[in-house]
Design an enzyme around this catalytic site. Sequence first.
Site, PDB file in Angstrom:
ATOM      1  N   HIS A 177     -30.978  -2.607  88.879  1.00  0.00           N
ATOM      2  CA  HIS A 177     -30.307  -2.086  87.682  1.00  0.00           C
ATOM      3  C   HIS A 177     -31.335  -1.513  86.702  1.00  0.00           C
ATOM      4  O   HIS A 177     -31.166  -0.402  86.180  1.00  0.00           O
ATOM      5  CB  HIS A 177     -29.501  -3.228  87.034  1.00  0.00           C
ATOM      6  CG  HIS A 177     -28.827  -2.876  85.759  1.00  0.00           C
ATOM      7  ND1 HIS A 177     -27.467  -2.679  85.688  1.00  0.00           N
ATOM      8  CD2 HIS A 177     -29.298  -2.700  84.500  1.00  0.00           C
ATOM      9  CE1 HIS A 177     -27.137  -2.395  84.421  1.00  0.00           C
ATOM     10  NE2 HIS A 177     -28.234  -2.409  83.689  1.00  0.00           N
ATOM     11  N   GLU A 178     -32.410  -2.256  86.450  1.00  0.00           N
ATOM     12  CA  GLU A 178     -33.430  -1.801  85.500  1.00  0.00           C
ATOM     13  C   GLU A 178     -34.194  -0.588  86.039  1.00  0.00           C
ATOM     14  O   GLU A 178     -34.548   0.317  85.276  1.00  0.00           O
ATOM     15  CB  GLU A 178     -34.388  -2.938  85.133  1.00  0.00           C
ATOM     16  CG  GLU A 178     -33.738  -4.141  84.484  1.00  0.00           C
ATOM     17  CD  GLU A 178     -32.772  -3.832  83.354  1.00  0.00           C
ATOM     18  OE1 GLU A 178     -32.977  -2.841  82.625  1.00  0.00           O
ATOM     19  OE2 GLU A 178     -31.792  -4.571  83.184  1.00  0.00           O
ATOM     20  N   GLN A 201     -33.937   1.801  77.234  1.00  0.00           N
ATOM     21  CA  GLN A 201     -32.931   1.138  76.402  1.00  0.00           C
ATOM     22  C   GLN A 201     -33.412   0.878  74.976  1.00  0.00           C
ATOM     23  O   GLN A 201     -32.623   0.507  74.118  1.00  0.00           O
ATOM     24  CB  GLN A 201     -32.483  -0.167  77.055  1.00  0.00           C
ATOM     25  CG  GLN A 201     -31.720   0.074  78.348  1.00  0.00           C
ATOM     26  CD  GLN A 201     -31.318  -1.226  78.978  1.00  0.00           C
ATOM     27  OE1 GLN A 201     -32.107  -1.851  79.682  1.00  0.00           O
ATOM     28  NE2 GLN A 201     -30.093  -1.643  78.722  1.00  0.00           N
TER      29      GLN A 201
END
Length: 161
Positions: free
Chosen positions: A143-144, A58
Site C-alpha cells: 500500500h505504501e 501523504q
Amino acid sequence: MHTIFYIVKEFKLITYPHKSLKTKSKKVLVFENELKQIISQMKSIMLANKGIGLAGNQVDILQQIIIFLSDPNNPESEIFTLINPKIVSASKETTIDNEGCLSCPAKEIKIERAQKITVLGKNELNERQKIKAKNLLARSIQHEIDHINGKLILDYEIITK
C-alpha cells in the site's frame, strides 16, 4: 565559524484530491539530518492518526520514503523506515481484503495483494534493509509503495467492482 541550521517545515497529513497523492516520488539521494527530521515528523503524524503506515506523498514530500508498524496489529510495535523501497519478490498467492487510507478518509476498497513479499531499501542511516513480510504487513508495505508511485486505493475501485 558559522553554524548552519536547516529548518524543516511542519508537515501535515494531506487528503485526496491533493495533487501530490497522484505524483510519483523521486529517489532519495541525500541521507542527512533533514531526512531524519522528516521521518520523525512522519512517525508522529502516522501515530497521531492511528495509521499503520505512511508514505512521503501523504505529507506532501515527493521522496521515496515509507514508514510502517513492524506489527500492524500492535500500535506499540517498532516503526520501520524504508527509503527507495523496491519489491524484489512477491508470492503468487494473493488475498483480497478491504483497505483504508489516511489520505482517503471514510473510504474502503477491496484490493488484491500478494500474501508474501520481499522488499529491499535503505534506512535513514543509508544502511541496506531487506524485509520479508506476509499477510497484513505485506499488504501495508505494498500500500505504501503504491503511494510513492502515485497510486491510491481509489485507483483500484474500477478493477474490483
